[in-house]
Design a protein around this motif. Sequence first.
Motif, PDB file in Angstrom:
ATOM      1  N   CYS A  93       0.925  -1.156   0.038  1.00  0.00           N
ATOM      2  CA  CYS A  93       0.009  -0.192  -0.026  1.00  0.00           C
ATOM      3  C   CYS A  93       1.008   1.242  -0.141  1.00  0.00           C
ATOM      4  CB  CYS A  93      -0.840  -0.025   1.419  1.00  0.00           C
ATOM      5  SG  CYS A  93      -1.913   1.557   1.168  1.00  0.00           S
ATOM      6  N   GLY A 112      -0.926   4.275   0.170  1.00  0.00           N
ATOM      7  CA  GLY A 112      -1.906   4.986   0.627  1.00  0.00           C
ATOM      8  C   GLY A 112      -1.330   6.311   1.675  1.00  0.00           C
ATOM      9  N   THR A 113      -1.908   7.033   1.937  1.00  0.00           N
ATOM     10  CA  THR A 113      -1.306   8.089   2.863  1.00  0.00           C
ATOM     11  C   THR A 113      -1.252   7.527   4.239  1.00  0.00           C
ATOM     12  OG1 THR A 113      -2.781   9.674   1.693  1.00  0.00           O
ATOM     13  CG2 THR A 113      -1.642  10.489   3.849  1.00  0.00           C
ATOM     14  N   ALA A 114      -2.001   6.804   4.800  1.00  0.00           N
ATOM     15  CA  ALA A 114      -1.891   6.261   5.952  1.00  0.00           C
ATOM     16  C   ALA A 114      -0.688   5.275   6.312  1.00  0.00           C
ATOM     17  CB  ALA A 114      -3.243   5.386   6.698  1.00  0.00           C
ATOM     18  N   CYS A 115      -0.631   4.331   5.193  1.00  0.00           N
ATOM     19  CA  CYS A 115       0.745   3.558   5.334  1.00  0.00           C
ATOM     20  C   CYS A 115       2.043   4.295   4.991  1.00  0.00           C
ATOM     21  CB  CYS A 115       0.455   2.625   4.191  1.00  0.00           C
ATOM     22  SG  CYS A 115      -0.585   1.294   4.547  1.00  0.00           S
ATOM     23  N   CYS A 169      -4.766   2.289  -1.767  1.00  0.00           N
ATOM     24  CA  CYS A 169      -5.218   2.102  -0.497  1.00  0.00           C
ATOM     25  C   CYS A 169      -6.069   0.880  -0.410  1.00  0.00           C
ATOM     26  CB  CYS A 169      -5.928   3.097   0.074  1.00  0.00           C
ATOM     27  SG  CYS A 169      -6.673   2.765   1.866  1.00  0.00           S
ATOM     28  N   PHE A 170      -5.818  -0.040   0.533  1.00  0.00           N
ATOM     29  CA  PHE A 170      -6.442  -1.578   0.617  1.00  0.00           C
ATOM     30  C   PHE A 170      -7.585  -1.092   1.522  1.00  0.00           C
ATOM     31  CE2 PHE A 170      -2.057  -3.078   0.183  1.00  0.00           C
ATOM     32  CZ  PHE A 170      -2.230  -3.939  -0.879  1.00  0.00           C
ATOM     33  N   GLY A 171      -8.130  -0.240   2.207  1.00  0.00           N
ATOM     34  CA  GLY A 171      -9.023   0.176   3.047  1.00  0.00           C
ATOM     35  C   GLY A 171      -8.825  -0.416   4.386  1.00  0.00           C
ATOM     36  N   CYS A 194      -6.575   0.896   6.565  1.00  0.00           N
ATOM     37  CA  CYS A 194      -5.694   1.810   6.993  1.00  0.00           C
ATOM     38  C   CYS A 194      -5.270   1.622   8.603  1.00  0.00           C
ATOM     39  CB  CYS A 194      -6.212   3.203   6.900  1.00  0.00           C
ATOM     40  SG  CYS A 194      -6.741   3.330   5.395  1.00  0.00           S
ATOM     41  N   VAL A 201       0.402  -1.587   5.451  1.00  0.00           N
ATOM     42  CA  VAL A 201      -0.084  -3.077   5.026  1.00  0.00           C
ATOM     43  C   VAL A 201       0.594  -3.378   3.848  1.00  0.00           C
ATOM     44  CG1 VAL A 201      -2.171  -3.890   4.124  1.00  0.00           C
ATOM     45  CG2 VAL A 201      -2.322  -2.227   5.955  1.00  0.00           C
TER      46      VAL A 201
HETATM   47  S1  FES Z   1      -3.359   3.962   3.408  1.00  0.00           S
HETATM   48 FE1  FES Z   1      -2.787   1.823   3.315  1.00  0.00          FE
HETATM   49  S2  FES Z   1      -4.428   0.583   3.791  1.00  0.00           S
HETATM   50 FE2  FES Z   1      -5.199   2.572   3.503  1.00  0.00          FE
END
Ligand code: FES
Length: 153
Positions: free
Chosen positions: A79, A81-84, A120-122, A124, A129
């Motif tokens: 992932c 995505g931002t959180a990751c 993003c895998f959802g 977060c 992840v």
């Molecule tokens: S940002 Fe990685 S799972 Fe949502």
Amino acid sequence: MGPDVKEQLDNILSQYDGDSADLIPILQEAQGKFSYLPKQVMQGIAKFLRLPESTVYGVSTFYAQFKLTPTGKRMVKVCRGTACHVRGGARILQEIETQLGIKPGETTEDLEYSLEAIACFGSCALAPVVVIDDNVYGRVTTAKVRQLLADTK
Ligand code: FES
């Protein structure tokens, strides 16, 4: 095209009557059989449907469902995505790239692994992840990456 590939492609094409409207179903079936669309297979399909090769290639690249390169036995998705990202996702991706020697979108030469970076895998809350085949791994560290890849060998 190797004799095996030709025979398998001929088997698929024998169910169709050469109507160019069948291009997508034929591509889907060919991909199901070969797991990606080798160049020779696309050429064979173009010839069968009397379409320019560029048309078959264009359709294959337009739809994300079609793969033009072979995929590895194992699919590793990281992932980005931002959180990751804020929890070290970039380091994880880098570690996997180093371990496998490939970048996202590539497959190892031995066809064992393919690597993809996903938005993003959802999941977060579990950041960072990594998904290997259908297994989701959360709070991954670089040490855990090494372990996971060793375990899936
Ligand atoms: S940002 Fe990685 S799972 Fe949502």
